[in-house]
Design a protein around this motif. Structure first.
Motif, PDB file in Angstrom:
ATOM      1  N   MET A 252      17.186   6.800 -18.459  1.00  0.00           N
ATOM      2  CA  MET A 252      16.986   5.722 -17.360  1.00  0.00           C
ATOM      3  C   MET A 252      16.042   4.736 -18.477  1.00  0.00           C
ATOM      4  SD  MET A 252      14.514   5.901 -14.408  1.00  0.00           S
ATOM      5  CE  MET A 252      16.296   6.094 -13.085  1.00  0.00           C
ATOM      6  N   THR A 253      15.985   3.366 -18.467  1.00  0.00           N
ATOM      7  CA  THR A 253      15.569   2.307 -19.142  1.00  0.00           C
ATOM      8  C   THR A 253      14.204   2.098 -17.824  1.00  0.00           C
ATOM      9  OG1 THR A 253      16.507   0.870 -17.440  1.00  0.00           O
ATOM     10  CG2 THR A 253      17.708   1.389 -19.793  1.00  0.00           C
ATOM     11  N   PRO A 254      13.220   1.883 -19.114  1.00  0.00           N
ATOM     12  CA  PRO A 254      12.162   1.247 -18.912  1.00  0.00           C
ATOM     13  C   PRO A 254      12.688  -0.228 -17.190  1.00  0.00           C
ATOM     14  CG  PRO A 254      12.041   0.634 -21.002  1.00  0.00           C
ATOM     15  CD  PRO A 254      13.413   0.687 -20.757  1.00  0.00           C
ATOM     16  N   TYR A 255      13.345  -0.800 -17.662  1.00  0.00           N
ATOM     17  CA  TYR A 255      13.790  -1.577 -16.157  1.00  0.00           C
ATOM     18  C   TYR A 255      13.411  -1.087 -14.967  1.00  0.00           C
ATOM     19  CZ  TYR A 255      15.684  -5.961 -12.981  1.00  0.00           C
ATOM     20  OH  TYR A 255      15.904  -6.288 -11.763  1.00  0.00           O
ATOM     21  N   GLU A 256      14.779  -0.339 -15.131  1.00  0.00           N
ATOM     22  CA  GLU A 256      15.426   0.555 -14.034  1.00  0.00           C
ATOM     23  C   GLU A 256      13.938   1.942 -13.475  1.00  0.00           C
ATOM     24  OE1 GLU A 256      18.283   3.078 -16.382  1.00  0.00           O
ATOM     25  OE2 GLU A 256      19.680   1.755 -15.275  1.00  0.00           O
ATOM     26  N   ARG A 257      13.102   2.069 -14.494  1.00  0.00           N
ATOM     27  CA  ARG A 257      12.026   2.759 -13.281  1.00  0.00           C
ATOM     28  C   ARG A 257      10.920   1.744 -12.913  1.00  0.00           C
ATOM     29  NH1 ARG A 257       9.898   5.632 -19.056  1.00  0.00           N
ATOM     30  NH2 ARG A 257      10.858   4.364 -19.970  1.00  0.00           N
ATOM     31  N   LEU A 258      10.813   0.726 -13.681  1.00  0.00           N
ATOM     32  CA  LEU A 258       9.692   0.256 -12.858  1.00  0.00           C
ATOM     33  C   LEU A 258      10.202  -0.449 -11.376  1.00  0.00           C
ATOM     34  CD1 LEU A 258       7.349  -2.076 -12.973  1.00  0.00           C
ATOM     35  CD2 LEU A 258       9.792  -4.129 -13.910  1.00  0.00           C
ATOM     36  N   MET A 259      11.580  -0.536 -11.479  1.00  0.00           N
ATOM     37  CA  MET A 259      12.751  -0.923  -9.952  1.00  0.00           C
ATOM     38  C   MET A 259      12.119   0.317  -9.526  1.00  0.00           C
ATOM     39  SD  MET A 259      12.587  -3.853 -10.965  1.00  0.00           S
ATOM     40  CE  MET A 259      13.292  -4.601  -9.194  1.00  0.00           C
ATOM     41  N   ALA A 260      12.195   1.285  -9.827  1.00  0.00           N
ATOM     42  CA  ALA A 260      12.656   2.860  -9.353  1.00  0.00           C
ATOM     43  C   ALA A 260      10.764   3.278  -8.330  1.00  0.00           C
ATOM     44  CB  ALA A 260      12.897   3.436  -9.967  1.00  0.00           C
ATOM     45  N   GLU A 261      10.184   2.868  -8.614  1.00  0.00           N
ATOM     46  CA  GLU A 261       8.749   2.887  -8.648  1.00  0.00           C
ATOM     47  C   GLU A 261       8.376   2.150  -6.604  1.00  0.00           C
ATOM     48  OE1 GLU A 261       5.783   1.244 -10.920  1.00  0.00           O
ATOM     49  OE2 GLU A 261       6.666   2.226 -12.539  1.00  0.00           O
ATOM     50  N   ALA A 262       7.366   2.887  -6.043  1.00  0.00           N
ATOM     51  CA  ALA A 262       7.257   2.191  -4.974  1.00  0.00           C
ATOM     52  C   ALA A 262       6.989   0.485  -4.240  1.00  0.00           C
ATOM     53  CB  ALA A 262       6.799   3.014  -4.159  1.00  0.00           C
ATOM     54  N   VAL A 263       7.238   0.157  -3.465  1.00  0.00           N
ATOM     55  CA  VAL A 263       6.298  -0.975  -4.120  1.00  0.00           C
ATOM     56  C   VAL A 263       5.019  -1.231  -3.804  1.00  0.00           C
ATOM     57  CG1 VAL A 263       6.611  -3.229  -2.272  1.00  0.00           C
ATOM     58  CG2 VAL A 263       8.428  -2.522  -2.847  1.00  0.00           C
ATOM     59  N   PRO A 264       3.841  -1.955  -4.045  1.00  0.00           N
ATOM     60  CA  PRO A 264       2.635  -1.692  -4.339  1.00  0.00           C
ATOM     61  C   PRO A 264       2.180  -2.303  -2.646  1.00  0.00           C
ATOM     62  CG  PRO A 264       3.158  -2.986  -5.772  1.00  0.00           C
ATOM     63  CD  PRO A 264       4.277  -2.400  -4.851  1.00  0.00           C
ATOM     64  N   THR A 265       1.617  -0.728  -1.869  1.00  0.00           N
ATOM     65  CA  THR A 265       1.224  -1.525  -0.079  1.00  0.00           C
ATOM     66  C   THR A 265      -0.083  -2.401  -0.390  1.00  0.00           C
ATOM     67  OG1 THR A 265       0.014   0.515  -0.234  1.00  0.00           O
ATOM     68  CG2 THR A 265       2.078   0.252   0.123  1.00  0.00           C
ATOM     69  N   GLY A 266      -0.939  -2.376  -1.971  1.00  0.00           N
ATOM     70  CA  GLY A 266      -1.859  -2.880  -1.714  1.00  0.00           C
ATOM     71  C   GLY A 266      -3.495  -2.115  -1.056  1.00  0.00           C
ATOM     72  N   THR A 267      -2.795  -0.986  -0.916  1.00  0.00           N
ATOM     73  CA  THR A 267      -3.567  -0.038  -0.123  1.00  0.00           C
ATOM     74  C   THR A 267      -5.030   1.060  -0.897  1.00  0.00           C
ATOM     75  OG1 THR A 267      -2.522   2.087   0.735  1.00  0.00           O
ATOM     76  CG2 THR A 267      -2.943   0.404   2.190  1.00  0.00           C
ATOM     77  N   PHE A 268      -4.527   1.065  -2.078  1.00  0.00           N
ATOM     78  CA  PHE A 268      -5.149   1.832  -3.786  1.00  0.00           C
ATOM     79  C   PHE A 268      -5.131   2.982  -2.910  1.00  0.00           C
ATOM     80  CE2 PHE A 268      -6.985  -2.199  -3.113  1.00  0.00           C
ATOM     81  CZ  PHE A 268      -6.762  -2.923  -4.554  1.00  0.00           C
ATOM     82  N   GLY A 269      -3.628   3.584  -2.826  1.00  0.00           N
ATOM     83  CA  GLY A 269      -3.646   4.828  -2.523  1.00  0.00           C
ATOM     84  C   GLY A 269      -3.783   5.335  -0.831  1.00  0.00           C
TER      85      GLY A 269
END
Length: 76
Positions: A1-18
């Motif tokens: 998996m390329t770094p770009y694919e890994r980045l795109m596979a992460e969840a969209v940040p919600t801004g709730t800090f966990g």
């Protein structure tokens, strides 16, 4: 998996800090308007709290040269 694919596979940040997102939208509503009497009482309380505890020193004033010489001569 390329770094770009890994980045795109992460969840969209919600801004709730966990923390989990709230399930329902929380609405606090607006605070009721103050009456004129409540506003006056609150203002008076704030002014009392902000007032200096000791009296203020008097402001200095400028005396022209002739008056200063006359008062000095009278004192001597």
């Amino acid at each position: 998996m390329t770094p770009y694919e890994r980045l795109m596979a992460e969840a969209v940040p919600t801004g709730t800090f966990g923390r989990a997102r709230p399930t329902t939208q929380q609405h606090t509503g607006t605070a009721p308007a103050w009456t004129a009497e409540e506003q006056a009482a609150h203002r008076a309380e704030l002014l009392r709290a902000l007032a200096p505890a000791r009296p203020r020193r008097p402001k200095l004033r400028v005396i022209d040269g002739a008056a200063a010489r006359t008062s000095r001569e009278d004192a001597a």
